[in-house]
Design an enzyme around this catalytic site. Structure first.
Site, PDB file in Angstrom:
ATOM      1  N   HIS A 128     -14.245  -2.861   4.405  1.00 22.95           N
ATOM      2  CA  HIS A 128     -13.668  -1.899   3.479  1.00 22.95           C
ATOM      3  C   HIS A 128     -13.967  -2.370   2.058  1.00 22.95           C
ATOM      4  CE1 HIS A 128     -10.399  -0.156   6.375  1.00 22.95           C
ATOM      5  NE2 HIS A 128     -11.601  -0.219   6.936  1.00 22.95           N
ATOM      6  N   GLU A 132     -12.125  -2.899  -0.489  1.00 26.38           N
ATOM      7  CA  GLU A 132     -11.213  -3.927  -0.987  1.00 26.38           C
ATOM      8  C   GLU A 132     -11.598  -5.307  -0.466  1.00 26.38           C
ATOM      9  OE1 GLU A 132      -8.558  -0.256   0.016  1.00 26.38           O
ATOM     10  OE2 GLU A 132     -10.438  -1.136   0.726  1.00 26.38           O
ATOM     11  N   CYS A 189      -5.255   0.330   3.230  1.00 21.93           N
ATOM     12  CA  CYS A 189      -4.690   0.277   4.580  1.00 21.93           C
ATOM     13  C   CYS A 189      -3.960  -1.056   4.781  1.00 21.93           C
ATOM     14  CB  CYS A 189      -5.799   0.434   5.618  1.00 21.93           C
ATOM     15  SG  CYS A 189      -6.897  -0.996   5.738  1.00 21.93           S
TER      16      CYS A 189
END
Length: 164
Positions: A65, A67, A95
């Protein structure tokens, strides 16, 4: 930090200009047929430590992801797994996996654009500040460029779901 107070933006940026960098990354993800989420990690002095977009499909990595990729790049750049004082701007509410990684990295703050009612783990489905076992709680600022970032994700999935 008082969640009602707006934190100070790193020098050289406004929250909108910082999110615009993340939005550019989200657009790159869309061009690569990845879910259009982008992120940028900035040090307290305004230095960009990392920029990334979702690449879990192209890398065959469920953890890739935006991040997490930012955290990996910044950790390598700084030679440290602790990214104390840094701020992450991301186009979609992180998430649970990403929130955990951000907490462990000791990121000072998280600025996100669009809410993620399906998987968001900062405010939509979970309030990270109420988890008593955490030893670090980043400040949160939500809604910066939310319309633009949310529209990008909606357009992406609408195009993918069109009947052929």
């Amino acid at each position: 930090m008082d969640r009602a107070a707006q934190p100070e933006c790193p020098p050289g940026y406004t929250w909108r200009t910082l999110m615009a960098l993340a939005y550019d990354e989200a657009c790159a993800a869309a061009r690569e047929d990845e879910t259009p989420v982008g992120a940028v990690l900035v040090a307290a002095d305004g230095t960009v430590l990392a920029r990334a977009h979702n690449r879990n499909i192209s890398l065959n990595d469920p953890t890739a992801h935006a991040e997490v990729l930012c955290l990996r790049e910044a950790g390598q750049k700084l030679g440290n797994h602790r990214l104390t004082g840094s701020v992450l701007a991301v186009t979609l509410e992180p998430c649970l996996m990403c929130v955990g990684a951000l907490v462990h990295a000791r990121v000072a703050g998280i600025v996100f654009a669009a809410l993620d009612p399906k998987a968001g783990a900062l405010v939509s489905n979970l309030d990270v500040h109420t988890l008593p076992f955490l030893n670090h709680r980043p400040w949160i600022l939500q809604g910066v460029l939310a319309e633009d970032c949310g529209a990008l994700i909606k357009r992406f999935f609408l195009a993918r779901r069109k009947p052929v």
